[in-house]
Enzyme design. Structure first.
Site, PDB file in Angstrom:
ATOM      1  N   GLY A 188       0.561  -1.167   0.031  1.00  0.00           N
ATOM      2  CA  GLY A 188       0.137   0.290   0.098  1.00  0.00           C
ATOM      3  C   GLY A 188       0.514   1.168   0.520  1.00  0.00           C
ATOM      4  N   LYS A 206       4.207  19.642  -8.148  1.00  0.00           N
ATOM      5  CA  LYS A 206       4.529  19.877  -6.702  1.00  0.00           C
ATOM      6  C   LYS A 206       5.367  21.383  -7.303  1.00  0.00           C
ATOM      7  CE  LYS A 206       3.941  15.990  -4.419  1.00  0.00           C
ATOM      8  NZ  LYS A 206       3.983  14.656  -3.788  1.00  0.00           N
TER       9      LYS A 206
HETATM   10  N1  HSE Z   1       2.570  10.425  -4.525  1.00  0.00           N
HETATM   11  C1  HSE Z   1       2.104  11.154  -3.743  1.00  0.00           C
HETATM   12  C2  HSE Z   1       4.230  10.331  -2.800  1.00  0.00           C
HETATM   13  C3  HSE Z   1       1.893  11.408  -2.166  1.00  0.00           C
HETATM   14  O1  HSE Z   1       4.266   9.472  -3.378  1.00  0.00           O
HETATM   15  O2  HSE Z   1       4.809  11.554  -2.474  1.00  0.00           O
HETATM   16  C4  HSE Z   1       0.522  12.260  -2.764  1.00  0.00           C
HETATM   17  O3  HSE Z   1       1.486  13.686  -3.068  1.00  0.00           O
END
Ligand code: HSE
Length: 438
Positions: A188, A206
């Site tokens: 998970g 981001k």
């Molecule tokens: N999927 C992203 C990560 C988390 O693995 O950092 C949500 O931004």
């Protein structure tokens, strides 16, 4: 004064469940800090049957998001459904209805931030999006408010927990990319469709937001040069270790006057660099600023409860602003949208760096001279070279480290090298980040 803040949630997945848990667990503390209770009165999700392990009062969970959006008694909408289609429409609708929004949706903000932030400003409502970058790390509030008086030259770091987890496991326990990814999915810790994470798209979303917050300049999501970690092998990890480096997936933005260099890619980072010790699902963001100089922000960048803390923190801030009649106190990006100027990006090909090149070479007289010749003709200067025995019959693994080189020149050299009859397959190229101070 309002007697309670009424909240509706759209999207009852992992983070939504964390938000419900945190609001229940810390209900009294949140009420005391805000001044009135923060009540989650409705949750909309297409799946109303699945047991998420939290008890809800009858009638709270509904299958239709309209029951949140059309309810005039709901003050704040938490959007955790994800995606850039319906989520965008719902958000704009909520603003027009004078509802504030809290979201973790970096894809939506990276692609449609102009429209969404402008609409929030115009409607005099708030948008909280702390959970969209760095999970539980309060980097958005830090850039927008705490460091609003400083000027930043660079923002870089590890902003994707999944890739950091995979690279850390590959480095510490061995295993190839596919095996470690499959294990992470079984635990998970990686999504069933991991492409946004492992191909660098999530980190680029981001970075697009961090650039606007740090520099007050915008660049398009497409201006971020983006590369993932699928090509990383145990050979690269072993060579990196031999040279004193670790492999990390980085997001890097550097301001060069009015231009911005923005890139996401795996890189070799010195083992003793502050980012070298950031392992597992941790994220770390480094700022280089004129007054504060270097600072680093570390914490869990993904997962149910860490991300829920960011959502609930935004909820509390917005609740307070509503109660005190000061919604829109701080512009969503820390700058009024109208003052954000478009910065000219520096194309990936024009960026400079030092590089690691790994290739499989026929173990024949003269093979190396063809490779070094191609590098010389492209203007790429070699800093060092290592050759490792005969991995497969008749060929050897050869690794070069370059001096500082222009990326365009390096690409030219690699294209020529990969065409040589004595080179098997394609060369692997990785950046070496020695000059990022942290
Ligand atoms: N999927 C992203 C990560 C988390 O693995 O950092 C949500 O931004």
């Amino acid at each position: 004064m309002q007697r309670a803040i009424r909240v509706g949630l759209i999207g009852f997945g992992t983070i939504g469940t964390g938000v419900v848990k945190l609001l229940k667990r810390n209900r009294e503390q949140i009420r005391d800090r805000v001044g009135v209770p923060v009540d989650l009165v409705r949750i909309a999700d297409i799946d109303t049957k699945r047991d998420r392990g939290v008890r809800l009062a009858k009638g709270v969970l509904v299958g239709d998001a309209r029951k949140v959006l059309d309810d005039p008694s709901i003050d704040i909408v938490i959007e955790l459904m994800g995606g850039t289609g319906l989520a965008r429409r719902f958000m704009l609708e909520a603003f027009k209805a004078k509802k504030d929004v809290v979201t973790a949706n970096k894809a939506l903000l990276a692609h449609h931030g102009d429209e969404i932030f402008a609409q929030a400003e115009k409607s005099l409502v708030e948008i909280g999006y702390e959970a969209s970058v760095g999970g539980g790390i309060p980097i958005i509030r830090t850039l927008r408010e705490a460091l609003g008086g400083d000027r930043h030259q660079a923002v870089f770091g590890i902003v994707n927990g999944t890739t950091n987890y995979i690279l850390s496991r590959m480095s510490q326990e061995g295993g190839d990319f596919q095996t470690v990814l499959a294990e992470a999915q079984a635990d998970g810790l990686a999504e069933a469709d991991p492409s946004f994470d492992v191909d660098g798209v999530d980190a680029a979303h981001k970075l697009t937001l961090l650039i606007q917050l740090a520099f007050g300049r915008k660049i398009g999501f497409d201006d971020v040069s983006t590369e993932g970690i699928r090509k990383i092998t145990q050979d690269d990890i072993a060579f990196a270790a031999e040279f004193g480096f670790v492999l990390k997936h980085l997001a890097v933005a550097v301001r060069h006057g009015d231009r911005i260099e923005a890139r996401v890619h795996p890189a070799m980072v010195p083992r003793d660099h502050a980012l070298g010790g950031i392992n597992g699902a941790l994220n770390a963001i480094v700022l280089q600023s004129e007054a504060l100089e270097s600072s680093m922000y570390v914490g869990l960048g993904a997962g149910m409860m860490p991300t829920a803390t960011a959502v609930v923190g935004d909820l509390m801030e917005i609740a307070r602003n509503r109660l005190h009649g000061c919604r829109g106190r701080v512009a969503p990006l820390g700058f009024p949208v109208a003052s954000l100027v478009k910065a000219k990006p520096i194309a990936a090909a024009d960026a400079e760096g030092t590089y690691y090149l790994r290739m499989q070479v026929a173990d024949k007289p003269g093979a190396l001279s063809h490779i070094t010749g191609a590098m010389g003709r492209a203007g790429v200067s070699i800093a060092s070279m290592v050759q490792r025995g005969q991995k497969r019959r008749g060929s050897a693994t050869v690794v070069f480290r370059t001096h500082r080189a222009n990326h365009r020149a390096l690409n030219k050299a690699v294209t020529a090298i990969d065409k040589l009859a004595t080179v098997r397959g394609k060369s692997v190229v990785l950046r070496i980040e020695e000059s990022l101070s942290g």
